[in-house]
Design a protein around this motif. Sequence first.
Motif, mmCIF file in Angstrom:
data_model
loop_
_atom_site.group_PDB
_atom_site.id
_atom_site.type_symbol
_atom_site.label_atom_id
_atom_site.label_comp_id
_atom_site.label_asym_id
_atom_site.label_seq_id
_atom_site.Cartn_x
_atom_site.Cartn_y
_atom_site.Cartn_z
ATOM 1 N N VAL A 61 0.835 -1.204 0.000
ATOM 2 C CA VAL A 61 0.000 0.000 0.000
ATOM 3 C C VAL A 61 0.870 1.255 0.000
ATOM 4 C CG1 VAL A 61 -1.594 1.348 1.445
ATOM 5 C CG2 VAL A 61 -1.989 -1.098 1.070
ATOM 6 N N GLN A 62 1.867 1.266 0.830
ATOM 7 C CA GLN A 62 2.739 2.440 0.912
ATOM 8 C C GLN A 62 3.518 2.637 -0.388
ATOM 9 O OE1 GLN A 62 4.772 1.564 4.587
ATOM 10 N NE2 GLN A 62 3.086 2.352 5.817
ATOM 11 N N THR A 63 3.868 1.551 -1.050
ATOM 12 C CA THR A 63 4.532 1.650 -2.355
ATOM 13 C C THR A 63 3.603 2.311 -3.371
ATOM 14 O OG1 THR A 63 5.864 -0.313 -1.907
ATOM 15 C CG2 THR A 63 5.621 0.323 -4.212
ATOM 16 N N VAL A 64 2.342 1.901 -3.393
ATOM 17 C CA VAL A 64 1.367 2.496 -4.309
ATOM 18 C C VAL A 64 1.177 3.975 -3.982
ATOM 19 C CG1 VAL A 64 -1.068 2.500 -5.013
ATOM 20 C CG2 VAL A 64 0.161 0.333 -4.790
ATOM 21 N N TRP A 102 -9.035 4.827 0.357
ATOM 22 C CA TRP A 102 -9.511 3.475 0.152
ATOM 23 C C TRP A 102 -8.772 2.922 -1.049
ATOM 24 C CZ3 TRP A 102 -12.321 7.778 1.107
ATOM 25 C CH2 TRP A 102 -13.071 7.803 2.274
ATOM 26 N N MET A 103 -8.255 1.749 -0.900
ATOM 27 C CA MET A 103 -7.473 1.154 -1.981
ATOM 28 C C MET A 103 -7.860 -0.315 -2.111
ATOM 29 S SD MET A 103 -3.313 0.678 -2.270
ATOM 30 C CE MET A 103 -2.987 2.386 -1.937
ATOM 31 N N ILE A 104 -7.899 -0.783 -3.346
ATOM 32 C CA ILE A 104 -8.092 -2.209 -3.609
ATOM 33 C C ILE A 104 -6.947 -2.661 -4.499
ATOM 34 C CG2 ILE A 104 -9.556 -3.967 -4.672
ATOM 35 C CD1 ILE A 104 -11.962 -2.185 -4.008
ATOM 36 N N ILE A 105 -6.248 -3.687 -4.044
ATOM 37 C CA ILE A 105 -5.203 -4.301 -4.859
ATOM 38 C C ILE A 105 -5.559 -5.773 -5.052
ATOM 39 C CG2 ILE A 105 -3.360 -2.718 -4.150
ATOM 40 C CD1 ILE A 105 -2.301 -4.883 -2.272
ATOM 41 N N GLN A 106 -5.106 -6.308 -6.154
ATOM 42 C CA GLN A 106 -5.342 -7.725 -6.427
ATOM 43 C C GLN A 106 -4.033 -8.362 -6.862
ATOM 44 O OE1 GLN A 106 -8.837 -8.759 -8.590
ATOM 45 N NE2 GLN A 106 -7.959 -10.661 -9.353
ATOM 46 N N PHE A 107 -3.683 -9.447 -6.192
ATOM 47 C CA PHE A 107 -2.471 -10.178 -6.552
ATOM 48 C C PHE A 107 -2.734 -10.995 -7.807
ATOM 49 C CE2 PHE A 107 -1.843 -9.127 -2.138
ATOM 50 C CZ PHE A 107 -0.522 -8.732 -2.119
ATOM 51 N N THR A 108 -1.707 -11.135 -8.621
ATOM 52 C CA THR A 108 -1.868 -11.821 -9.906
ATOM 53 C C THR A 108 -1.981 -13.335 -9.760
ATOM 54 O OG1 THR A 108 0.530 -11.850 -10.223
ATOM 55 C CG2 THR A 108 -0.697 -10.007 -11.199
ATOM 56 N N ASP A 109 -1.408 -13.887 -8.691
ATOM 57 C CA ASP A 109 -1.524 -15.325 -8.426
ATOM 58 C C ASP A 109 -1.266 -15.572 -6.948
ATOM 59 O OD1 ASP A 109 1.262 -15.246 -8.076
ATOM 60 O OD2 ASP A 109 1.655 -15.962 -10.109
ATOM 61 N N THR A 111 1.181 -16.640 -5.383
ATOM 62 C CA THR A 111 2.525 -16.429 -4.825
ATOM 63 C C THR A 111 2.573 -15.106 -4.080
ATOM 64 O OG1 THR A 111 3.343 -15.332 -6.825
ATOM 65 C CG2 THR A 111 3.652 -17.742 -6.664
ATOM 66 N N TYR A 112 1.607 -14.227 -4.330
ATOM 67 C CA TYR A 112 1.473 -12.937 -3.650
ATOM 68 C C TYR A 112 2.719 -12.064 -3.814
ATOM 69 C CZ TYR A 112 -2.617 -15.078 -1.576
ATOM 70 O OH TYR A 112 -3.823 -15.704 -1.404
ATOM 71 N N LYS A 113 3.348 -12.158 -4.960
ATOM 72 C CA LYS A 113 4.538 -11.345 -5.226
ATOM 73 C C LYS A 113 4.210 -10.136 -6.100
ATOM 74 C CE LYS A 113 7.221 -14.085 -2.971
ATOM 75 N NZ LYS A 113 7.409 -13.775 -1.579
ATOM 76 N N GLU A 114 3.316 -10.326 -7.062
ATOM 77 C CA GLU A 114 2.944 -9.240 -7.970
ATOM 78 C C GLU A 114 1.474 -8.899 -7.767
ATOM 79 O OE1 GLU A 114 3.976 -10.027 -12.019
ATOM 80 O OE2 GLU A 114 5.872 -10.961 -11.439
ATOM 81 N N TYR A 115 1.166 -7.617 -7.879
ATOM 82 C CA TYR A 115 -0.206 -7.176 -7.667
ATOM 83 C C TYR A 115 -0.546 -6.068 -8.646
ATOM 84 C CZ TYR A 115 2.111 -3.339 -5.283
ATOM 85 O OH TYR A 115 2.918 -2.273 -4.987
ATOM 86 N N GLU A 116 -1.843 -5.830 -8.816
ATOM 87 C CA GLU A 116 -2.346 -4.755 -9.652
ATOM 88 C C GLU A 116 -3.173 -3.826 -8.780
ATOM 89 O OE1 GLU A 116 -4.707 -6.972 -12.396
ATOM 90 O OE2 GLU A 116 -2.987 -7.558 -13.618
ATOM 91 N N LEU A 117 -3.089 -2.543 -9.045
ATOM 92 C CA LEU A 117 -3.925 -1.571 -8.360
ATOM 93 C C LEU A 117 -5.280 -1.568 -9.060
ATOM 94 C CD1 LEU A 117 -4.339 0.726 -6.321
ATOM 95 C CD2 LEU A 117 -3.404 2.288 -8.052
ATOM 96 N N ILE A 118 -6.327 -1.940 -8.343
ATOM 97 C CA ILE A 118 -7.678 -1.959 -8.903
ATOM 98 C C ILE A 118 -8.313 -0.577 -8.752
ATOM 99 C CG2 ILE A 118 -9.967 -3.027 -8.773
ATOM 100 C CD1 ILE A 118 -7.685 -4.907 -9.730
ATOM 101 N N VAL A 122 -8.563 8.892 -2.609
ATOM 102 C CA VAL A 122 -8.080 9.686 -1.480
ATOM 103 C C VAL A 122 -9.047 10.843 -1.326
ATOM 104 C CG1 VAL A 122 -6.194 11.042 -0.514
ATOM 105 C CG2 VAL A 122 -5.683 9.047 -1.938
ATOM 106 N N GLY A 123 -9.766 10.864 -0.200
ATOM 107 C CA GLY A 123 -10.813 11.870 -0.046
ATOM 108 C C GLY A 123 -11.856 11.659 -1.127
ATOM 109 N N ASN A 124 -12.130 12.698 -1.921
ATOM 110 C CA ASN A 124 -13.095 12.590 -3.021
ATOM 111 C C ASN A 124 -12.433 12.337 -4.364
ATOM 112 O OD1 ASN A 124 -15.316 13.015 -1.355
ATOM 113 N ND2 ASN A 124 -15.078 15.238 -1.468
ATOM 114 N N LYS A 125 -11.116 12.297 -4.394
ATOM 115 C CA LYS A 125 -10.392 12.160 -5.650
ATOM 116 C C LYS A 125 -10.055 10.687 -5.923
ATOM 117 C CE LYS A 125 -6.527 14.102 -8.165
ATOM 118 N NZ LYS A 125 -5.372 14.955 -8.116
ATOM 119 N N LYS A 126 -10.403 10.257 -7.145
ATOM 120 C CA LYS A 126 -10.114 8.880 -7.551
ATOM 121 C C LYS A 126 -8.911 8.878 -8.488
ATOM 122 C CE LYS A 126 -14.806 7.290 -7.035
ATOM 123 N NZ LYS A 126 -15.955 6.660 -7.640
ATOM 124 N N TYR A 127 -8.062 7.862 -8.340
ATOM 125 C CA TYR A 127 -6.850 7.736 -9.174
ATOM 126 C C TYR A 127 -6.970 6.556 -10.095
ATOM 127 C CZ TYR A 127 -4.722 11.123 -6.030
ATOM 128 O OH TYR A 127 -4.441 12.250 -5.324
#
Length: 127
Positions: A61-64, A102-109, A111-118, A122-127
């Motif tokens: 999360v902090q990396t994202v 609020w953040m949602i991430i999903q791991f690709t498999d 192994t929980y090594k790689e993930y995608e930001l879904i 932050v506040g009312n702003k979406k990224y």
Amino acid sequence: MEENKKQEVKQNDKSDYSGLITFVIIVILGIIIWNWLGKTSNNDTETTNGEPTNMEVMAYVQTVLDRELNNPSYSRREDDYNIIGTGLRYKIEGKVNSEYFWMIIQFTDNTYKEYELISLQVGNKKY
């Protein structure tokens, strides 16, 4: 007289061993208790099925946040985040730059090594 000395030497030998045996037993019990306490205190963050711990998810999360936001300010305490995992998908809630995110991430498999930001909001702003 000599018989008494032999008996006294045997008693001294026994008392030397009893002290050593007591010491060894105390050390063994100490190690067992230490291991038991270590396992029970880590139940919240340890996983046994390969899933990431809350601390590992926090690091993702902090990396994202570092990548998506300009100079973000966030907590490094695990208690300041709400982490909910379902399968490979994790929803994380917390505060960054004095605003809720609020953040949602999903791991690709699994192994929980790689993930995608879904999603990231932050506040009312979406990224």
